[in-house]
Design a protein around this motif. Sequence first.
Motif, short mmCIF file in Angstrom:
data_model
loop_
_atom_site.label_atom_id
_atom_site.label_comp_id
_atom_site.label_asym_id
_atom_site.label_seq_id
_atom_site.Cartn_x
_atom_site.Cartn_y
_atom_site.Cartn_z
N SER A 74 0.80 -1.24 -0.22
CA SER A 74 -0.23 0.25 0.17
C SER A 74 0.78 0.84 0.08
O SER A 74 2.15 1.14 0.54
CB SER A 74 -0.74 -0.13 1.46
N LEU A 75 0.70 2.10 -0.95
CA LEU A 75 0.88 3.42 -0.81
C LEU A 75 -0.33 4.55 -0.43
O LEU A 75 -1.06 4.31 -1.11
CB LEU A 75 1.97 4.00 -2.32
N PRO A 76 0.14 5.75 0.61
CA PRO A 76 -0.43 6.48 0.64
C PRO A 76 -1.64 7.43 0.05
O PRO A 76 -2.91 7.90 -0.32
CB PRO A 76 -0.22 7.30 1.99
N ASP A 77 -0.78 7.70 -1.20
CA ASP A 77 -0.65 8.74 -2.16
C ASP A 77 -0.38 8.86 -3.40
O ASP A 77 0.44 7.84 -4.11
CB ASP A 77 -1.18 10.21 -1.24
N GLN A 78 -0.26 9.70 -4.53
CA GLN A 78 -0.36 9.41 -5.92
C GLN A 78 0.95 10.35 -5.45
O GLN A 78 1.98 9.61 -6.65
CB GLN A 78 -1.09 9.99 -6.90
N SER A 79 1.44 10.96 -4.87
CA SER A 79 2.66 11.38 -4.91
C SER A 79 3.59 10.50 -4.59
O SER A 79 4.61 10.48 -4.65
CB SER A 79 2.85 12.44 -4.03
N ALA A 80 3.04 9.68 -3.41
CA ALA A 80 4.40 8.85 -3.20
C ALA A 80 4.30 7.91 -4.18
O ALA A 80 6.04 7.30 -4.33
CB ALA A 80 3.34 7.55 -1.86
N VAL A 81 3.47 7.01 -5.53
CA VAL A 81 3.82 6.46 -6.37
C VAL A 81 5.13 7.14 -6.92
O VAL A 81 5.43 7.00 -7.49
CB VAL A 81 2.19 6.10 -7.16
N VAL A 82 4.56 8.97 -6.53
CA VAL A 82 5.06 9.36 -7.94
C VAL A 82 6.81 9.24 -7.45
O VAL A 82 7.63 8.82 -8.25
CB VAL A 82 4.92 10.17 -8.42
N GLY A 83 7.24 9.28 -6.38
CA GLY A 83 8.29 9.43 -5.88
C GLY A 83 8.98 8.04 -5.91
O GLY A 83 10.71 7.67 -6.02
N LEU A 84 8.23 6.64 -5.55
CA LEU A 84 8.96 5.56 -5.70
C LEU A 84 9.52 5.47 -7.02
O LEU A 84 10.44 5.23 -7.56
CB LEU A 84 7.68 4.48 -5.48
N ILE A 85 8.56 5.68 -8.24
CA ILE A 85 9.45 5.76 -9.19
C ILE A 85 10.75 5.92 -10.21
O ILE A 85 10.68 5.99 -10.63
CB ILE A 85 7.85 6.19 -10.73
N SER A 86 10.48 7.60 -9.33
CA SER A 86 11.41 8.51 -9.59
C SER A 86 12.70 7.87 -8.53
O SER A 86 14.31 8.15 -9.63
CB SER A 86 10.95 10.09 -8.32
N ARG A 87 12.28 7.41 -7.48
CA ARG A 87 13.66 6.30 -6.50
C ARG A 87 14.33 5.44 -7.66
O ARG A 87 15.33 5.43 -8.18
CB ARG A 87 13.00 6.35 -5.62
N ILE A 88 13.34 4.95 -7.63
CA ILE A 88 13.89 4.01 -9.12
C ILE A 88 14.45 4.62 -10.29
O ILE A 88 15.51 3.98 -10.60
CB ILE A 88 12.85 3.24 -9.30
N HIS A 89 14.24 5.40 -10.89
CA HIS A 89 14.45 6.15 -12.07
C HIS A 89 16.05 6.31 -12.15
O HIS A 89 17.36 5.84 -12.29
CB HIS A 89 14.10 6.81 -12.48
N GLY A 90 16.23 6.96 -10.71
CA GLY A 90 17.45 7.43 -10.31
C GLY A 90 18.26 7.09 -9.63
O GLY A 90 19.18 7.22 -10.14
#
Length: 78
Positions: A39-55
């Motif tokens: 579970s992720l709390p909101d869309q910004s958490a999803v975007v943050g995870l994707i950004s970290r993976i990309h980084g």
Amino acid sequence: MPDATYQVRVSGVIPDELLAELRDLTVSVEPPETVLHGSLPDQSAVVGLISRIHGLGLRLIEVRRLPAQDGPGAGPPF
């Protein structure tokens, strides 16, 4: 609004430094991919995870929001 459940697939194995940040998610290795589930709390958490993976230079294969489970004790479909 309750947390949404997601499944994220990444090519290869996720480095330990990122795994330490993902302690709230279930991690499984299904060669040649790593699957994160939880579970992720909101869309910004999803975007943050994707950004970290990309980084980290990892190849993102799929992000999927799983349907809500009905009833008490309903868990992930797998």
